[in-house]
Design an enzyme around this catalytic site. Structure first.
Site: not given
Length: 261
Positions: A49, A51, A196
């Protein structure tokens, strides 16, 4: 029958993969388009999934249907209903024991940094611009502390719902092509914002604000508040998902993401 699709999308157009009530998601447009082909509501399960703002060249999804259609209906047909920012790249019928998420043995991401004093007017949604000079060799050297089975608590989002912060990272490479610094990383699975957050910390090393061994210290301390800020989603791409050979899924090139496979 169970069907598997390879899906590519520009994540800047959506509020993430997962369906939500008040905003548009990739899952929503894929399911709605599939429903028009299958002539019944379709629920898809994805490999990872992503973002809001994160892209994919190799998202993998599966769904079940009793509808019999020509194979082109699940590719060319569905693409006719999808927005131009989403595309089905391949199709395969599979066995009931296949699961897009739980059958996956590894995921691979790339993060693309436009390292320039001037931002791009064309690529703004597909790269993250960093204006200060970056030493990609220092970033690569520091990143090697992350390889192996590690506790990645320092790079885990506060709201991460994973049962454990332990992940097995098989490789991480940072290279440069002109004004672009590219991080390529592969692991069995990733924590929420893990890539990230790693990028955010490596940027501090590449810009000279932190020493190379700071990454090792972050791993030892297991404290998210001591690591770098979360890097923007613009430059992040899900580029590959690995499955056992018995499923014989198509393998596509990683695409025009600055580096060969």
């Amino acid at each position: 029958m169970r069907i598997v699709l390879g899906v590519e999308y520009d994540g800047s157009r959506f509020y993430g993969w997962q369906r939500q009530q008040t905003v548009i998601s990739v899952q929503q447009v894929v399911e709605e388009s599939l429903g028009k082909i299958a002539n019944h509501p379709v629920k898809v399960t994805c490999a990872g999934r992503t973002d809001a703002g994160v892209h994919a060249t190799a998202q993998v999804v599966h769904f079940d249907t009793d509808s019999v259609r020509h194979r082109s209906a699940w590719t060319i047909g569905i693409n006719g209903f999808l927005p131009e920012s989403v595309s089905v790249r391949w199709f395969k019928e599979t066995s009931d024991d296949f699961h897009a998420r739980f059958s996956a043995t590894a995921r691979r991401y790339r993060y693309i940094i436009h390292n320039s004093t001037l931002r791009s007017g064309i690529l703004a949604r597909g790269v993250t611009t960093f204006f200060a000079p970056l030493d990609h060799e220092l970033m690569h050297e520091a990143a090697q502390y992350l390889v192996g089975r590690q506790d990645f608590s320092a790079f885990r989002a506060v709201n991460c719902q994973a049962n454990t912060p332990i992940r097995d990272l098989s490789h991480i490479r940072i290279s440069r092509m002109g004004d672009y610094v590219i991080l390529d990383v592969r692991a069995n699975a990733f924590l929420h914002h893990m890539v990230r957050n790693i990028v955010g910390s490596l940027l501090l090393i590449g810009s000279g604000e932190k020493p190379i061994n700071w990454i090792k210290t972050l791993l030892t301390d297991k404290d998210r508040t001591k690591a770098g800020a979360t890097a923007k989603p613009n430059g992040l791409y899900l580029v590959d998902v690995t499955y056992p050979e018995k499923f014989d899924l198509p393998r596509k090139p990683l695409g025009p993401l600055f580096l060969a496979d």
